[in-house]
Write a protein that holds these residues in place. Structure first.
Motif, PDB file in Angstrom:
ATOM      1  N   TRP A   1       0.873  -1.169   0.050  1.00 36.14           N
ATOM      2  CA  TRP A   1       0.111   0.021   0.006  1.00 36.14           C
ATOM      3  C   TRP A   1       0.824   1.260   0.032  1.00 36.14           C
ATOM      4  N   PRO A   2       1.980   1.264   0.873  1.00 35.25           N
ATOM      5  CA  PRO A   2       2.692   2.739   0.920  1.00 35.25           C
ATOM      6  C   PRO A   2       3.399   2.975  -0.604  1.00 35.25           C
ATOM      7  N   ASP A   3       3.307   2.016  -1.492  1.00 36.48           N
ATOM      8  CA  ASP A   3       4.067   2.246  -2.419  1.00 36.48           C
ATOM      9  C   ASP A   3       3.062   2.354  -3.696  1.00 36.48           C
ATOM     10  N   PHE A   4       1.704   2.333  -3.447  1.00 38.91           N
ATOM     11  CA  PHE A   4       0.581   2.260  -4.503  1.00 38.91           C
ATOM     12  C   PHE A   4       0.360   3.673  -4.861  1.00 38.91           C
ATOM     13  N   ASP A   5       1.091   4.260  -5.798  1.00 42.78           N
ATOM     14  CA  ASP A   5       1.094   5.649  -6.286  1.00 42.78           C
ATOM     15  C   ASP A   5       0.091   5.824  -7.423  1.00 42.78           C
ATOM     16  N   ARG A   6       0.054   7.056  -7.985  1.00 37.61           N
ATOM     17  CA  ARG A   6      -0.782   7.362  -8.984  1.00 37.61           C
ATOM     18  C   ARG A   6      -0.493   6.526 -10.365  1.00 37.61           C
ATOM     19  N   GLN A   7       0.870   6.186 -10.474  1.00 41.50           N
ATOM     20  CA  GLN A   7       0.923   5.210 -11.804  1.00 41.50           C
ATOM     21  C   GLN A   7       0.264   3.888 -11.402  1.00 41.50           C
TER      22      GLN A   7
END
Ligand code: IPE
Ligand code: IPE
Ligand code: MG
Length: 261
Positions: free
Chosen positions: A230-236
């Motif tokens: 989750w902390p790496d789940f960004d806009r991309q």
């Protein structure tokens, strides 16, 4: 795009044309309601040799970024699974840390979210939540209730089965005759009353399960799982999920549009 009659006030999305162009998905294929099972904070921290709470901190900070992206794409409702009725079984220190993080982030972000037109809703039970946090949640909901840019629906102390039981209790309490109880009446007694069902449910960090999330409302949701924590789940990552969703054919039990006769 407008939430018909059901949600008050009506959400009026204003997608950012540049964001939509980059996404490459036509507005009518954008999910109106996205639910996210924000999983993997612990594993994210472990991979960095950090304590689990550092993962929760990073995860909490990530909500803002994903909310902004949803707003830019014209999503009407973002439901985030922040704490389940089962999460009370974690060690007391972790539970306390999670409560503190939520309380702090409401405190720090409420003004800005309000100014940005975010309508904050709570989805779950407030009973059993510490009084201070409870007051903060109630304040956030009250202060933002007339905002109409996007709904941030926070599933906190939420369980799908508890929600269904609460709906049954409310229906019995109101004395509604059995023959009048249909899907519409039932839905109107859920915490999500007035919201459209989720079109897309995203789960981060690779697990293929709902973990008691929106079990009634997810009946026809499209499911998307990514290995990203989750902390790496960004806009991309969100763009990938929406593009994947937009490429699918939803049938709702019918035959595909192309087949006839
Ligand atoms: C999700 O991350 C946050 C909550 C459930 C509150 P986890 O804490 O479940 O992270 P993992 O699954 O242990 O990696
Ligand atoms: C689901 O994640 C709950 C939230 C994201 C708040 P969990 O980590 O609690 O789910 P399980 O235990 O893997 O099913
Ligand atoms: Mg987990």
């Amino acid at each position: 795009m407008v939430l018909q009659q059901v949600a008050k006030p009506t959400i009026v999305t204003r997608p950012d044309p540049d964001a939509l162009a980059e996404l490459g998905v036509p507005p009518e294929r954008i999910p109106r309601h996205i639910g996210i099972i924000m999983d993997g904070n612990g594993r994210w921290a472990k991979a960095r040799g950090l304590p689990r709470l550092a993962g929760h901190r990073a995860g909490t900070q990530n909500i803002r970024r994903v909310l902004e992206a949803c707003r830019d794409f014209g999503v009407e409702v973002l439901t985030i699974y922040a704490f389940s009725t089962e999460n009370w079984q974690r060690p007391p220190r972790e539970v306390e840390g999670l409560m503190r993080l939520l309380s702090l982030s409401i405190h720090k972000q409420l003004k800005e979210l309000d100014e940005e037109g975010v309508q904050i809703r709570h989805c779950g039970r407030l009973e059993g939540v510490m009084p201070r946090l409870r007051r903060r949640i109630e304040e956030a909901v009250e202060r933002t209730k007339d905002n109409n840019r996007i709904i941030l629906n926070v599933a906190f102390n939420y369980g799908g089965r508890a929600e269904i039981l609460d709906a049954v209790r409310a229906i019995v309490r109101e004395g509604i005759p059995p023959e009048e109880i249909d899907e519409e009446v039932f839905s109107a007694h859920l915490y999500t009353a007035g919201l459209p069902d989720p079109d897309l449910i995203i789960r981060t960090s690779g697990e293929y399960r709902l973990s008691n999330f929106l079990i009634w409302q997810a009946a026809y949701a499209e499911f998307y799982v990514t290995p990203a924590y989750w902390p790496d789940f960004d806009r991309q990552e969100l763009m990938k999920a929406i593009r994947d969703y937009a490429s699918r054919e939803r049938r709702f039990g019918r035959l595909p549009d192309s087949s006839s006769g």
